[in-house]
Every structure is written in structure tokens, then in C-alpha cells.
Enzyme design. Structure first.
Site, PDB file in Angstrom:
ATOM      1  N   GLU A 102       0.817  -1.211   0.000  1.00 26.26           N
ATOM      2  CA  GLU A 102       0.000   0.000   0.000  1.00 26.26           C
ATOM      3  C   GLU A 102       0.855   1.268   0.000  1.00 26.26           C
ATOM      4  OE1 GLU A 102      -2.523  -3.325   1.160  1.00 26.26           O
ATOM      5  OE2 GLU A 102      -0.587  -2.625   1.913  1.00 26.26           O
ATOM      6  N   HIS A 172     -11.717  -5.963   7.974  1.00 25.40           N
ATOM      7  CA  HIS A 172     -12.379  -5.638   6.704  1.00 25.40           C
ATOM      8  C   HIS A 172     -13.686  -4.879   6.936  1.00 25.40           C
ATOM      9  CE1 HIS A 172      -9.743  -9.051   5.742  1.00 25.40           C
ATOM     10  NE2 HIS A 172      -9.658  -8.514   4.534  1.00 25.40           N
TER      11      HIS A 172
END
Length: 368
Positions: A102, A172
Site C-alpha cells: 500500500e 475488513h
């Protein structure tokens, strides 16, 4: 022996029947309220939110030769299929996969945008955007300021799925908008459905400040609307009043808007009162005028968001209302939010601010 087998089979069938008829855990904690009005005239087609986001990126790649789209698995369409078909249409040099890194995704996007390209970077889940936090906060947000306006990376839009999905658990399901709302130089946007997703995403892509575009993942397929097929943008930094009333102001963003719309409906049916329902849409900058004008009219306010209560963005809204609307308030500003704990898996239903928690907060505020 045969009779014993028959007896065991019968018991097994009864067990399965009881399990099947038992309570079912639903993935959605809300009823979706589609937008019935379109922001521009012209042809429309039914799209879910995933398709509307895909359409916005398709328009960008078609009309902007410098535009590139990249992220983990984006070349295959992405884990939520928002980029489906775009690599086949525009080639591997404009739509491509990245390593699982990321920080590298954000850094690469900053470099592209600084060089003049339009960079659309996808972080696969908002929960994993934190390794890229330094790049976004210390590089992207400060580029124009630190260079004295000589260069900027306004061509960078970071898209990422966020919020509860019904089975995401602690890695998540998070809503990180408040982390980014503390940073001058960024824009932070959260859509509530397909029409707003397309218009706000196109606005972010063309904005000359770097943008963090948070997409409530549960809406990707559960939200469908008649979306204009043409090119349009919605204004950044502007809230929308979705329902009007004078009893209280209900404020939210993303999925929570649909919870609040149902709460407003319940309040009208059960209590005979009408509420303003405001979709903030832009978290940074946010529309203080629309919010404060509404609260001055109603005198009461409930703010709801999925992120934890402490230092959630609702605290900033509440502080501003206290400063600007104090003499108009008939009750303390109320916040309904996630709990100050990691997002649970099996207890998700008790964590999120559902319609019952929000309705009780409204009731308490009205009865104060």
C-alpha cells in the site's frame, strides 16, 4: 439395523430443519433508499454502485489520455470488480496490478500525479490504507504547500472500500474517515449510492487537491439506481438535505444515511414528527453552513457514523454546532456510533449504529 439407520436419518432431517428454520444473521443492517432524482438531464440506465464507479473510471480513461488506474488485482477487475473490463478496453499500460504494498501504491500515485498524470489508486480495503498513511499525509497532502505552489499532486485519487459488510470482522470493516479529516490539503469523500458515487468520483478525479474516496463496500451491489450515462460531477464540500422537517436534524454519510432515512420515517409514523436528514458527502471539507442552518431551525441534532465514538468525525460536527448554534439548541447534540473497541465479527450487529439505536437517540433528544 435398517430401522436404526432410518431412525438416525429421521433425526438428522429434523436437526437440519430446525437449523434452517432458526434465526438468520442478515448481512445488511439497513434498508436502501434509492435516489429518485438525477442531477443532470439525459439518458439513464440502471446501475449498482460498483457499476457506477466503473462507469466513472471508464469515462476518465476515455477522455483523459494521462489517466491510469492501478492497485492490487485491479488488472483482473479488482476484488469487488469495480475495474471489470477496463484493462481489456484500455490496455495493460493504463490499467494494471501492483505488488501487495500500500505504501508503494500511494507513493507511485503521488509520483505520477506530480509529473502531471491523472492517477487513480485503489487500496483493496480501507483497513489496509494505514501503511500508506505517511505517503498520503506527509507527501500528497503537503506537496503544494511545501513547494510554494510550484508543484502539486492534485491528480491523485485514492479509492478504497470501507465500512461494515456483514461478515468482515476487525480487518475488513473499518471506517477511517476521521484519520484523514485531520489533514489540511486533502479532500475526503463518502458516497451513499450509485448516482452520488459516479458524480463525486468524477469530481474527485478532476479536483486539484489529492482526494481519498471511501466506498461503503456493502453498497456495491445492494444499491441500484437509474444513473445518468453521461459525464457529470457533483460539488465537493457540499451536503445534501434528503428529507426536510423541523423536529430534529439527523446527520450521517455513506451507508448510515439509509439508516437515518428509515429512522426519520419511523419518527413520522410513530411520533408524528418530521426530521431533516443530511448526507454530509464530503468529510473534508464539510458543509458547515447546511448543517448549522438546519440545526438552528430544528434545535436538536443526532449524528450517526460507523466509526468508533471517541474522536470520530461526529465530534467535530458536534463541536461546531455547539459553537455556532448554542442559543438555538433545545437539547445536547447526540452522537450514535461504533463502540470504542475493535470491530467484532459475530457481534457486528451489536456494534453498528442500527435504526433502533439511532431511533432511541432521537427519542431521547426529542424528550430532553
Amino acid at each position: 439395523m435398517a430401522s436404526l439407520a432410518t431412525k438416525n436419518t429421521s433425526l438428522f432431517v429434523k436437526l437440519i430443519k430446525n437449523v434452517t428454520n432458526g434465526p438468520k444473521r442478515l448481512s445488511s443492517h439497513f434498508i436502501y433508499y434509492p435516489d429518485n432524482e438525477v442531477p443532470v438531464e439525459g439518458e439513464t440506465t440502471k446501475m449498482n454502485m460498483m457499476q457506477a464507479i466503473n462507469n466513472a473510471m471508464d469515462i476518465t480513461l476515455k477522455t483523459d489520455p494521462t489517466a491510469v488506474l492501478f492497485g492490487e488485482d485491479v488488472g483482473f477487475g479488482g476484488v469487488f470488480r469495480c475495474a471489470l473490463g477496463l484493462q481489456e478496453k484500455y490496455g495493460k499500460d493504463r490499467v494494471f496490478n501492483t505488488p501487495l504494498c500500500e505504501q508503494g501504491i500511494a507513493g507511485f500515485g503521488i509520483g505520477l500525479a506530480t509529473a502531471g498524470a491523472t492517477a487513480i489508486a485503489e487500496i483493496q480495503f480501507a483497513d489496509y490504507i494505514f501503511p500508506a498513511f505517511d505517503q498520503i499525509i506527509n507527501e500528497a497532502a503537503k506537496a503544494r504547500y511545501r513547494s510554494g505552489g510550484q508543484f502539486e499532486c492534485g491528480g491523485l485519487t485514492v479509492r478504497t472500500p470501507c465500512s461494515a459488510v456483514g461478515h468482515g470482522g476487525l480487518y475488513h470493516s473499518q471506517s477511517p474517515e476521521a484519520f484523514f479529516a485531520h489533514v489540511p490539503g486533502l479532500r475526503v469523500v463518502v458516497p451513499r449510492g450509485p448516482i452520488t458515487a459516479k458524480g463525486l468520483l468524477l469530481a474527485c478525479i478532476r479536483e486539484r487537491d489529492p482526494c481519498v474516496f471511501l466506498e461503503p463496500k456493502i453498497l456495491y451491489r445492494s444499491a441500484s439506481e437509474e444513473v445518468p450515462t453521461g459525464d457529470y460531477v457533483l460539488p465537493l464540500g457540499k451536503a445534501q438535505v434528503l428529507r426536510e422537517g423541523d423536529a430534529a436534524t439527523l446527520i450521517g454519510w455513506g451507508t448510515q444515511i439509509h439508516v437515518l432515512l428509515e429512522v426519520a420515517e419511523m419518527a413520522q409514523e410513530k411520533l408524528g414528527v418530521k426530521c431533516d436528514v443530511i448526507d454530509l458527502q464530503s468529510i473534508l471539507p464539510w458543509d458547515e453552513d447546511t448543517v448549522c442552518n438546519s440545526v438552528k431551525k430544528t434545535g436538536r441534532c443526532v449524528i450517526a457514523h460507523e466509526a468508533p465514538l471517541t474522536s470520530g468525525f461526529g465530534a467535530e460536527i458536534a463541536a461546531t454546532i455547539q459553537e455556532e448554534c448554542f442559543l438555538h439548541l433545545e437539547a445536547p447534540v447526540c452522537r450514535v456510533a461504533g463502540w470504542d473497541a475493535p470491530f467484532p465479527h459475530v457481534f457486528e450487529a451489536f456494534y453498528i449504529p442500527d435504526k433502533w439505536r439511532c431511533y432511541q437517540a432521537l427519542l431521547d433528544t426529542l424528550q430532553y
